[in-house]
Every structure is written in C-alpha cells, then in structure tokens.
Design an enzyme around this catalytic site. Sequence first.
Site, PDB file in Angstrom:
ATOM      1  N   HIS B 130     -19.427  21.327  45.614  1.00 54.17           N
ATOM      2  CA  HIS B 130     -18.213  21.055  44.844  1.00 54.17           C
ATOM      3  C   HIS B 130     -17.548  19.839  45.507  1.00 54.17           C
ATOM      4  CE1 HIS B 130     -14.076  21.713  43.416  1.00 54.17           C
ATOM      5  NE2 HIS B 130     -14.547  22.588  42.551  1.00 54.17           N
ATOM      6  N   ASP B 205     -18.326  27.186  52.453  1.00 55.60           N
ATOM      7  CA  ASP B 205     -17.449  27.246  51.279  1.00 55.60           C
ATOM      8  C   ASP B 205     -17.798  28.532  50.528  1.00 55.60           C
ATOM      9  OD1 ASP B 205     -16.242  27.091  48.834  1.00 55.60           O
ATOM     10  OD2 ASP B 205     -17.141  25.175  48.252  1.00 55.60           O
ATOM     11  N   GLN B 208     -17.146  30.884  45.824  1.00 54.50           N
ATOM     12  CA  GLN B 208     -17.876  31.543  44.736  1.00 54.50           C
ATOM     13  C   GLN B 208     -18.604  32.798  45.213  1.00 54.50           C
ATOM     14  OE1 GLN B 208     -17.651  30.753  41.565  1.00 54.50           O
ATOM     15  NE2 GLN B 208     -16.555  28.816  41.768  1.00 54.50           N
ATOM     16  N   LYS B 231      -9.610  32.615  42.353  1.00 52.78           N
ATOM     17  CA  LYS B 231     -10.955  32.910  41.852  1.00 52.78           C
ATOM     18  C   LYS B 231     -11.336  34.365  42.097  1.00 52.78           C
ATOM     19  CE  LYS B 231     -12.710  28.203  42.605  1.00 52.78           C
ATOM     20  NZ  LYS B 231     -12.604  27.628  41.270  1.00 52.78           N
ATOM     21  N   CYS B 371     -16.778  19.690  38.745  1.00 52.38           N
ATOM     22  CA  CYS B 371     -16.482  19.155  40.083  1.00 52.38           C
ATOM     23  C   CYS B 371     -17.724  19.114  40.970  1.00 52.38           C
ATOM     24  CB  CYS B 371     -15.365  19.938  40.771  1.00 52.38           C
ATOM     25  SG  CYS B 371     -13.815  19.902  39.879  1.00 52.38           S
TER      26      CYS B 371
END
Lengths: 150, 415
Positions: B130, B205, B208, B231, B371
């Site tokens: 991203h 990261d 997700q 999220k 993104c």
Amino acid sequence: MQLEQMYQEIILDHYRTPHGAGLKDPFDAESMQINPTCGDEITLRVKLDGDTVSEVSHETLGCSISQASASVLTDLVVGRSVAESLRILAAFQEMAQGRGKVEPDEDVLGDGVAFAGVAKYPARVKCALLGWMAFKDAVVRVNDAKEATA
Amino acid sequence: MDLQKVRADFPILSRTVREGKPLVYLDSGATSQHPRQVVEAERAFLEQHNAAVHRGAHQLSEEATDAYESARARIAAFVGALPEQLVFTKNATEGINLVAYAMSNATGFDGAERFVLGPGDEIVVTELEHHANLVPWQELCRRTGATLRWYSITDEGRLDLDSIELSERTKLVAFAHQSNVLGTILPVAELVRRARAVGALVLLDACQSVPHMPVDLTAAGVDFAVFSGHKMLGPTGIGVLYGRTELLEAMPPFLTGGSMIELVRMEGTTYAPPPQRFEAGTPMSSQAIGLAAAVDYLGAIGMDAVYAHEMELAAAAIEGLSAIPGVRIIGPATTEDRGGAVAFVVDGVHAHDVGQVLDDRGVAIRVGHHCAWPLHRRFGVAATARASFAVYNTVDEVAALVEGVKAAREFFKVA
C-alpha cells in the site's frame, strides 16, 4: 433505471468507436493527465492551423466515461478557433461539475450533453473531465511555445 | 457464529441505496462498518466520562484516563502485546511515518544509533505494498541518502523470495502481512528470519490481517507493526503502532510537545518513557474506547471463527467470479495463505464501469488502484475491481456480486 441515465447510448457509441483515438504525428503540443484516485491516464495531442484546432488525437487508458468524453471532445473542438474551443470546454466543465443542476446547451455541447447524467455521480466527474483538462493544458503549451519563439 | 445476530448489530446493513436496493457492502478492506456496541461505547464515554486523559486531578480525568489505558490494554491483549508496546496514532499511515521520522531523527539522539541511516544503507519493501508502506520509506531514503530496494511479486500474486538478497546494509524490512489488493498472506516467519540474519529491523503492516484473522505480534517476532481502527469495526481517527519495548525505549520522538515530556527547561527537554513519548498533544480518547469495544466484539466471536467465515466468502467469490468468461482474478486463485480481498478485471469493461453497474444494484465495491499503484503496474492493469469482506457479510452477498459482474458484461455487450 439510473444506469441508462448515466451511460446514454451516445456515450456507449463513442466508447466503442472513439474518435481521435491513436496518437498522430505531427502535433504542436502534447499533454498527459492522470486521475490519481484510479490511475487512469490520457495522452492527448493538439495540432493547430493558425488559430484553428486542426487535429486532436489521444490515447486513453481509462473507463468508458473518460474514453467517450475524449471522443466527444475531438468532435467538438476540431475545426474551431482556440477561443471557441475553450468556451466549449468551459461549458462542458460547468455541466460536469454542476451536480446535475446545470441545463446543458446542445447548440454548444452537441453530443457532450449526454454527459449531464454523469454530473450526478461526483466520483465520475473527473473521468469525464480528464480529456478536457489534457486539451486545455496542451493548448496552453502551444501558446507558451509561440510566445517563447515570438 | 450466529451471522444473523451479528448483522443485527450493524444498523447500516439494513439500509437501502440507489432507489431502494438493499445495501451489499463489500468494501470493508477500505473501511468497515460499526456495530452498535462500538458506537454505544463511544457515546457512553462522551456522555459520562469525558475529560482530557493523563491531565488533571478530578474524578472525570481519572475515569477518562482509566478508560483510555484500559482500551490500550485490551487492544494490546488482542494482538498478543503488552500495553506499553502500543502507541495510539491518528491512523496506520501515521504509525509508519512515526517510525520513518524517528529513524531520520536518530542522528545525534543519545542511544538511538541503531536507527541511524545513511548512504549505502538499505530499506527493503515489497512490490505489493500500500502507498502508506512505500512512500514514507521513499521519503526516508531521500532524506538520508539510503537506498530503497524491493521484493518482486510473481504472476500468481506471491512474494518472490528469490528476487533480492538482503545485505549487511539492510536496516529495515517493511511489508504487508496481507495484501490489500491480492489478498496474499506474506510469509512473515521467513521474512523475519531473513531480516534477523542480517540484523535488520522488521515492520509489519497488519492493517489487513488484524481485522480478519488471529494475529500475535509477539509470536510473529516483528519489531514494529501497525494497524488501523476503522478497518476493524472501530472508529476512524485512530491507528496503532506496536513496537518491541527496547526499541520504543531507544527511539527518538516523532511529534513533540505536550504530554510526551519528562522534564522541560528553556534550555532543553527530556522525554517520557514509551508509549507516552510518542503521543504528543491531547490524544484521541473516544476513538480508543471505540476501538477497544471493537476488539471486544471481535474477540467474543473469536478470530478463528471470523477467519473461517471470511475464507468461506472468499472461496465463493473466487469460484463464482472465475466461472464468468473474461473475468480474471488478480491474486492467488486458491484460499491457501490468503485473506478475503478479491481483486479482478473484466475483459472489455473498465473497473470503474464494473463498479458503477454494481453500485446501481446496491453492491458497494472498490475500484481503482487501491493505493497500490506499483502493484497494478506490475500486473499491467490501470485499475482493478475489488471485493473485500468482513465478519458481517453473507454468501448471498457474494452471489449478488457475481450476478452484478455478469450484468456488467451484458450491459457493456461483452457477454
């Protein structure tokens, strides 16, 4: 159905057989514009004959709306003076950014009035304007180049 | 898991869009919806306990501070971390920037030598990141003269571990736990092993992954991790940075000002221990309380159950979409090492147009580059359509997606 309001048959026709598609030589100025939210791109070339727009050609990597819009633009500005073409651009922009509240003038915008439905979808307004912004930028470049050599 | 009961907790799921169509919300990868429990927790805090946290000696201040620190502890437990290892940030993007700026602030900061970067040093990322986990590192390299390198991605959407070798000059390896486009789950253990072998730090990261599967950051062995509240059924305006204790203790601050100090004199200032050192200014409070409520909500269902449910949806989406002629999944075609994001292209119909037809039917997906522009370039496409799932989605909603994509092909006469 709302979908047909946005994708009027005129738009789909221009999308399937876009006018001015494929970059042509020679040209006086070229502009590449990007829609950063989706990554769509257009490269557009302009050739002027004196003060008249004699040719527009473009390569569009984008959705049906941006491709059809570039095609309609080609029809509307070729053969017009630069000043006239910029007036048409202003009218198109006003309609596209009008949230569906601006009544378009078919005498000025021709097939461009089909994009009035797009104006109701804020996320798609940029798609409709991408080619026009490239045209505006290219015309400015031609004039800049003229001034530099004058 | 009682799916109907879960759905009843999300009022927005029963609204209609575009002239009376029931909402089919398949864009949770961009932002998820909130259950009543999250909204009510925020409301209860704001109506009964609101005060500036870590300030004042009055009762409300005590209650607000307790609520804020309790939120930190519950969120930390949810990801296998200690409370003092969690820093609240505006969002995950700010968390990554915090680490990147701490690294460029390290020159001349006592005890922070291991974070100093210079020409010849390397930051390593992957091609599927991203922008939030790419641009801050590009900028860090520009500021320090370090070099950015990246692992490439295979045609199947997997990380190509052989594409580069780390070196003794690799200072940090930053990568997504789960791709927000392809759904690919990256081999965290192997990447951590390789980073450790050359003495590099690891930043994960987890935006997700944390909302969709069990994640234990301590067990994963990463040095830093980020995830975002909105999220994972929580509020916007809050993200989390996880850091190993010894690293946070040695790291220079990013934002400076009130709350993050130890002793301030006109001549200079010393800083509070972490996590306060990294929380300058009055922090977001109702958002932290809301995020803790979201974590409680997910924890009560159980992340194993959440993951199993979402993978059932992903499997149905992959199967249904792959069966449509001219539809190509961008990313792993099986559910192995995969999460619930399913990106696809439809031959002859641009993603924007696919999304528009779906929207007309009440189906909300994301279209564009999500993104992750370099990743799209890697696959030779300007844009993809992406369906992404959360705990509240149903197999019927996946069927609505598949029917909508078929309708898009018919509308644009490519069927």
